[in-house]
Design a protein around this motif. Structure first.
Motif: not given
Length: 157
Positions: A59-88
């Motif tokens: 993944v690409n780690l995005l930093v904006l105004d000191g906050e860090r983000y993960l963006v899923a350009p491919r949409g609602h992929t498996q890693w996105v669904k997994n992250l929603r389910a577990t959060k950690d």
């Protein structure tokens, strides 16, 4: 309202079916695990929501105004669904592994993250948008595509 080549909703998923993309992902993941970040790359590891096994993807780690983000350009992929389910999950760069908790960003708040993400990585991820959007797209376009592009703020734990 412009016509879009893709539907940007909660069902949008762009797979890595193309052989060249799979090879590119493997190379980026291997380099990142060795500690060589390609413009902010990390290896994301998240437990599968069904299997409980760790799954990894670059993944690409995005930093904006000191906050860090993960963006899923491919949409609602498996890693996105997994992250929603577990959060950690974990981010790895070389030997450094960071555990974090994810917070999904509301569609209405994604515009600045999407714009910066496209400015930094359009050369890599632009193809996932089918020509519908680029770094110079108006805010209205970024707002329109937001439902199809999940974004997570990451918090170290």
């Amino acid at each position: 309202m412009p016509e879009y080549k893709q539907t940007y909703d909660s069902k949008r998923v762009i797979t890595a079916a193309e052989g060249s993309m799979r090879v590119f992902n493997r190379i980026v993941a291997r380099m990142t695990k060795l500690g060589l970040s390609l413009m902010g790359s990390r290896v994301l590891s998240v437990r599968g929501r069904k299997s409980g096994e760790w799954r990894s993807t670059p993944v690409n780690l995005l930093v904006l105004d000191g906050e860090r983000y993960l963006v899923a350009p491919r949409g609602h992929t498996q890693w996105v669904k997994n992250l929603r389910a577990t959060k950690d999950a974990r981010l790895q760069l070389g030997r450094k592994v960071e555990t974090f908790r994810a917070e999904e960003i509301a569609d209405a708040d994604k515009t600045p993250m999407l714009r910066l993400y496209l400015k930094k990585w359009a050369w890599e991820v632009g193809t996932f948008f089918g020509g519908d959007v680029d770094k110079n797209s108006p805010d209205e376009v970024l707002h329109h595509i937001a439902p199809g592009v999940p974004v997570f703020r990451i918090h170290a734990i």
